[in-house]
Design an enzyme around this catalytic site. Sequence first.
Site, short mmCIF file in Angstrom:
data_model
loop_
_atom_site.label_atom_id
_atom_site.label_comp_id
_atom_site.label_asym_id
_atom_site.label_seq_id
_atom_site.Cartn_x
_atom_site.Cartn_y
_atom_site.Cartn_z
N ASP A 22 0.88 -1.32 0.09
CA ASP A 22 -0.22 -0.06 -0.05
C ASP A 22 0.89 1.14 0.06
O ASP A 22 1.49 1.49 0.89
CB ASP A 22 -1.08 -0.05 1.32
CG ASP A 22 -2.13 1.04 1.21
OD1 ASP A 22 -2.01 1.74 0.12
OD2 ASP A 22 -2.99 1.05 2.02
N ASP A 122 -2.44 2.22 -6.38
CA ASP A 122 -1.52 2.52 -5.32
C ASP A 122 -1.67 1.26 -4.41
O ASP A 122 -0.84 1.29 -3.24
CB ASP A 122 -2.18 3.84 -4.36
CG ASP A 122 -3.29 3.71 -3.73
OD1 ASP A 122 -4.13 2.79 -4.31
OD2 ASP A 122 -3.68 4.33 -2.96
N GLU A 123 -2.17 0.16 -4.67
CA GLU A 123 -2.19 -0.90 -3.85
C GLU A 123 -2.40 -2.20 -4.54
O GLU A 123 -3.02 -2.38 -5.77
CB GLU A 123 -2.93 -0.78 -2.66
CG GLU A 123 -4.57 -0.91 -2.97
CD GLU A 123 -5.62 -1.01 -2.01
OE1 GLU A 123 -5.29 -1.80 -0.96
OE2 GLU A 123 -6.43 -0.22 -1.79
#
Length: 370
Positions: A22, A122-123
């Site tokens: 993350d 983003d993850e």
Amino acid sequence: MLAPLFRLQIPNDTSRKIIHVDMDAFYASIEMRDDPSLRSRALVIAHDPRQTGGKGVITTANYVARQYGVNSAMPAIEAVRKVPRRLLVFKDPDFEKYRAVSDQIHAIFHQVTDRIEPIALDEAYLDVTDNHRFPTTIALALWLQQTIERETRLTCAIGVSYNRFLAKMASEFNKPGGRTVVTPGMAQAFLAPQPIGKFRGVGKKTLPRLEALGIENGADLLAADPGMLQRELGKAGFMLALHARGIDNHPIEVKERKSIGKERTYNPPLQSAAAVRQELTMLAAKVSATLRQKQRHGTTVVLKVRDVDFNTQTRRTTRERYFVEADDILAAAWTLYNEETDTSASLRLVGITVTGLAPLSFENVDLPLH
């Protein structure tokens, strides 16, 4: 209708090794990296509501802004109300730039596994059960953090466990920049003090219902009667009962890889065409080798360059015949460099990517026209 949980024998698969990555305040961190003057400001990634009649929603905010209670998905006008005027900065989101950085991070993921489930830019979840490159999963996680930071100058939090649910709980446990490991023997002790609102599936509607039942943390959830949870919350209650016991046998959902690329950053930067060609030759060879390893070829070559002022350009060329040979990939990238980019700029990053992938069994065939 679901059968009561206490009648089911649910095995707990603890054989897997799952990592959840993350990125920390991803969009805001990219903007602060590219403009260090923003680091001391309360940076909000959103259209300035003072210029949109109060409309707009926050995409993300940096940690300075979060100290004032500003978070993603909040109306942008709330940031104006919460943050001192002298500190507040709005910046319009630049998703093309964010996607480019996300692609760079995913290229790092693919160096250790192709079993990747992206959740957002983003993850992502990574299944590294079959890791043979690193002595331990913890060593692999550390390598990921260090490599991402070295190549992108961005930080991330990492959770390591035996399933998706616990890996994500672990990554959220120590943000920003943390690394948390939850082994099968640690799961119950880790979950017990966690606020019930941290459990996946507990949202604005479910949280007050659980609190009304006296369930405020993981220990309360574990102690609750599974049949009651299922009656009160249906399938969500069933899943919560499993999660309270550290059970989540849901597999990683691998997405078909859409591109294969390699890129490098340079310090000192590349300052001559000869140096750029030398690096493109190396990158083309690596991309070609990976294409063959993955039994893929593609119709499009993408050249990416970033200058010393962090201006990033991407240029692409597409043809009917597939790219797989290093010489073909190099020729396409070199043409893009000379015809489509500023060859006088000093470059701190160069990358080549092949997209439009298909299995190598789809051969280039020249059909006779007569």
